[in-house]
Scaffold this motif. Sequence first.
Motif, mmCIF file in Angstrom:
data_model
loop_
_atom_site.group_PDB
_atom_site.id
_atom_site.type_symbol
_atom_site.label_atom_id
_atom_site.label_comp_id
_atom_site.label_asym_id
_atom_site.label_seq_id
_atom_site.Cartn_x
_atom_site.Cartn_y
_atom_site.Cartn_z
ATOM 1 N N LEU A 139 -18.667 -4.417 3.512
ATOM 2 C CA LEU A 139 -17.655 -5.048 4.372
ATOM 3 C C LEU A 139 -18.126 -6.399 4.897
ATOM 4 C CD1 LEU A 139 -16.396 -1.974 6.441
ATOM 5 C CD2 LEU A 139 -15.250 -3.118 4.548
ATOM 6 N N ASP B 30 0.852 -1.199 0.000
ATOM 7 C CA ASP B 30 0.000 0.000 0.000
ATOM 8 C C ASP B 30 0.878 1.236 0.000
ATOM 9 O OD1 ASP B 30 -3.209 0.564 0.789
ATOM 10 O OD2 ASP B 30 -1.825 2.252 1.034
ATOM 11 N N GLN C 77 -21.574 0.630 9.438
ATOM 12 C CA GLN C 77 -22.972 0.277 9.163
ATOM 13 C C GLN C 77 -23.212 -1.218 9.357
ATOM 14 O OE1 GLN C 77 -24.727 2.973 8.914
ATOM 15 N NE2 GLN C 77 -22.757 4.026 8.853
ATOM 16 N N ASN C 78 -22.136 -1.968 9.591
ATOM 17 C CA ASN C 78 -22.270 -3.419 9.773
ATOM 18 C C ASN C 78 -21.964 -3.772 11.222
ATOM 19 O OD1 ASN C 78 -20.591 -2.493 7.401
ATOM 20 N ND2 ASN C 78 -21.502 -4.312 6.540
HETATM 21 C C1 LIG Z 1 -16.667 7.157 4.840
HETATM 22 C C2 LIG Z 1 -16.997 5.756 4.383
HETATM 23 C C3 LIG Z 1 -17.562 4.868 5.281
HETATM 24 C C4 LIG Z 1 -17.886 3.569 4.869
HETATM 25 N N1 LIG Z 1 -18.478 2.742 5.766
HETATM 26 C C5 LIG Z 1 -18.825 1.504 5.385
HETATM 27 C C6 LIG Z 1 -19.473 0.618 6.315
HETATM 28 O O1 LIG Z 1 -19.725 0.963 7.470
HETATM 29 N N2 LIG Z 1 -19.810 -0.632 5.873
HETATM 30 C C7 LIG Z 1 -19.562 -1.044 4.592
HETATM 31 O O2 LIG Z 1 -19.897 -2.181 4.252
HETATM 32 N N3 LIG Z 1 -18.942 -0.225 3.713
HETATM 33 C C8 LIG Z 1 -18.572 1.026 4.063
HETATM 34 N N4 LIG Z 1 -17.957 1.853 3.155
HETATM 35 C C9 LIG Z 1 -17.707 1.345 1.775
HETATM 36 C C10 LIG Z 1 -16.423 0.459 1.671
HETATM 37 O O3 LIG Z 1 -16.508 -0.634 2.520
HETATM 38 C C11 LIG Z 1 -15.171 1.251 1.992
HETATM 39 O O4 LIG Z 1 -15.021 2.272 1.038
HETATM 40 C C12 LIG Z 1 -13.872 0.417 2.010
HETATM 41 O O5 LIG Z 1 -12.839 1.216 2.523
HETATM 42 C C13 LIG Z 1 -13.474 -0.103 0.646
HETATM 43 O O6 LIG Z 1 -12.309 -0.856 0.845
HETATM 44 P P1 LIG Z 1 -11.218 -1.131 -0.285
HETATM 45 O O7 LIG Z 1 -10.266 -2.098 0.329
HETATM 46 O O8 LIG Z 1 -11.898 -1.521 -1.544
HETATM 47 O O9 LIG Z 1 -10.546 0.285 -0.618
HETATM 48 P P2 LIG Z 1 -9.914 1.456 0.221
HETATM 49 O O10 LIG Z 1 -10.339 1.419 1.629
HETATM 50 O O11 LIG Z 1 -10.183 2.695 -0.555
HETATM 51 O O12 LIG Z 1 -8.346 1.148 0.173
HETATM 52 C C14 LIG Z 1 -7.624 1.140 -1.026
HETATM 53 C C15 LIG Z 1 -6.147 1.237 -0.702
HETATM 54 O O13 LIG Z 1 -5.399 1.123 -1.914
HETATM 55 C C16 LIG Z 1 -4.246 1.927 -1.794
HETATM 56 N N5 LIG Z 1 -3.696 2.217 -3.123
HETATM 57 C C17 LIG Z 1 -4.299 2.878 -4.138
HETATM 58 N N6 LIG Z 1 -3.463 2.957 -5.200
HETATM 59 C C18 LIG Z 1 -2.317 2.325 -4.844
HETATM 60 C C19 LIG Z 1 -1.084 2.087 -5.509
HETATM 61 N N7 LIG Z 1 -0.860 2.505 -6.755
HETATM 62 N N8 LIG Z 1 -0.116 1.422 -4.848
HETATM 63 C C20 LIG Z 1 -0.324 0.977 -3.583
HETATM 64 N N9 LIG Z 1 -1.476 1.194 -2.901
HETATM 65 C C21 LIG Z 1 -2.456 1.850 -3.527
HETATM 66 C C22 LIG Z 1 -4.752 3.163 -1.058
HETATM 67 O O14 LIG Z 1 -3.686 3.840 -0.419
HETATM 68 C C23 LIG Z 1 -5.754 2.562 -0.071
HETATM 69 O O15 LIG Z 1 -5.178 2.341 1.196
HETATM 70 C C24 LIG Z 1 -17.627 3.149 3.527
HETATM 71 C C25 LIG Z 1 -17.080 4.056 2.630
HETATM 72 C C26 LIG Z 1 -16.766 5.345 3.042
HETATM 73 C C27 LIG Z 1 -16.204 6.303 2.037
#
Ligand SMILES: Cc1cc2nc3c(=O)[nH]c(=O)nc-3n(C[C@H](O)[C@H](O)[C@H](O)COP(=O)(O)OP(=O)(O)OC[C@H]3O[C@@H](n4cnc5c(N)ncnc54)[C@H](O)[C@@H]3O)c2cc1C
Length: 436
Positions: free
Chosen positions: A392, A32, A51-52
């Motif tokens: 999630l 990351d 939310q979960n």
């Molecule tokens: C404010 C908020 C609250 C949420 N709450 C909930 C909830 O309660 N329940 C639910 O089910 N969902 C929720 N969601 C939706 C979803 O679960 C989250 O957005 C979750 O963080 C998505 O996880 P992810 O692993 O896909 O991506 P992210 O959490 O966005 O993580 C992606 C990671 O990839 C890394 N990355 C990107 N490009 C590169 C690169 N080139 N090289 C290395 N690393 C890189 C970033 O630094 C980041 O750390 C929420 C969303 C938001 C915005």
Amino acid sequence: MYDFIAIGLGPFNLSLACMAEPVENLNCLFLDKKTEFSWHPGMLLDGTTLQNPFMADMVTLADPTSRYTYLNYAKQHGRLYRYFIRENWYLDRHEFNRYCQWVAAQLSNVRFAHEVQDISYDEQEQVYQVCGVHAQTGTPFAYQARKLVIGIGSLPRFPGVFSQPADAAKAIHSGFYLEHKAQLQRCKNVTVIGSGQSGAEIFYDLLQGSAEHGYSLNWVTRSDRFFQMETAKLTLELLTPEYAEYFYGLPEAQKASTLSSQQGVFKGINQSLISKIYDSLDERSLHKLPPVKLLSNLGLQSAEQRDDGQWALRMKHQKLGNEFEHVTDGLIFATGYGYQLPGFIEGIRERIRWDAQGCYQASRTWAVDHQEREIYVQNVGLQSHGMANPDLGLACYRNGRLLHQLTGVDHYPCDPRIAFQEFSPRVGDGFTALAS
Ligand SMILES: Cc1cc2nc3c(=O)[nH]c(=O)nc-3n(C[C@H](O)[C@H](O)[C@H](O)COP(=O)(O)OP(=O)(O)OC[C@H]3O[C@@H](n4cnc5c(N)ncnc54)[C@H](O)[C@@H]3O)c2cc1C
């Protein structure tokens, strides 16, 4: 040489890292670009929760005996009894972030401050070369792997309302709310666009400071009301592996209309926050305080920042068709997130299957390469895989399936039947299929 490299360490790949660690003879690496785990830091507002229920942590739904469960975190931090007495299934968002940081700190297969910039494929060796730089030292790195899992999340999305590109660059998105909060609170009036959970959290947060700072507040949505997130138990069966499988098998034409009928499940505002907002509005209506307006049915048509720094917003009533101008000095967009293809994909573009819109064409098991066995994606393809994608609560299910694909062994079998309802009748169980 790694069996697979995962890019991105949001909750989805962090969960995969936990589930991969105990698998014997599996050599994998998670990268990351951030210097440590941090979960949507711009929205880590006090008093906000997941939310979960807490069981949607990194591992419990796949392996409740894992040392990476939230309950073990609570035990290790002397918080288990307090949590038990508190009787709250919904973790505070700060607490979830601390828990994930605790998990990440114990995993041997994760590297932070590693920004992936380029991936190529060596045809002769049949390996992927993953290259980038260390975010703090600038030192280049290069690793090799047989397979990839891309889990880089999504980026803030603005509506296409800016006539000047410079205005778009100055607009504030909810994803960066906390770093702009003080600036917004210095305004005379603030307008929040969007009525999802983030919009509601920001509106409520700003509402608390309106009397002290003296700003008026407008909350605008194009929806016909500020609607609640649906959490009825039989509706939550739409967030099960069975429903995810069923949704993937729907005809393409059905998927879009099905998703739009499900807005209330994956969009909307949670019930307790709506109550807090309503009660707050009622209490403040008894005092002489800066005005607050909630405006439904208003679609934002254009946004332009004037020379005096104020935003001129043009809005259209979604039912009556008439238009309005509204001028505000503080403006924040809580208009969601969208996937953006990463630049590092260019070197392996030819190996990936694309749909007509230029998005990944992911298989049922989230593979996007032509062979369906080398490149996997997390949390991509709402249109193809449905609302299970960003949830999630389904992280462990998807990661169990991904590990099965990556290793050929089903290390985390899913419970055979979860939903009581059948999304399509099982033939032979009192139902006979008729010729169509
Ligand atoms: C404010 C908020 C609250 C949420 N709450 C909930 C909830 O309660 N329940 C639910 O089910 N969902 C929720 N969601 C939706 C979803 O679960 C989250 O957005 C979750 O963080 C998505 O996880 P992810 O692993 O896909 O991506 P992210 O959490 O966005 O993580 C992606 C990671 O990839 C890394 N990355 C990107 N490009 C590169 C690169 N080139 N090289 C290395 N690393 C890189 C970033 O630094 C980041 O750390 C929420 C969303 C938001 C915005």
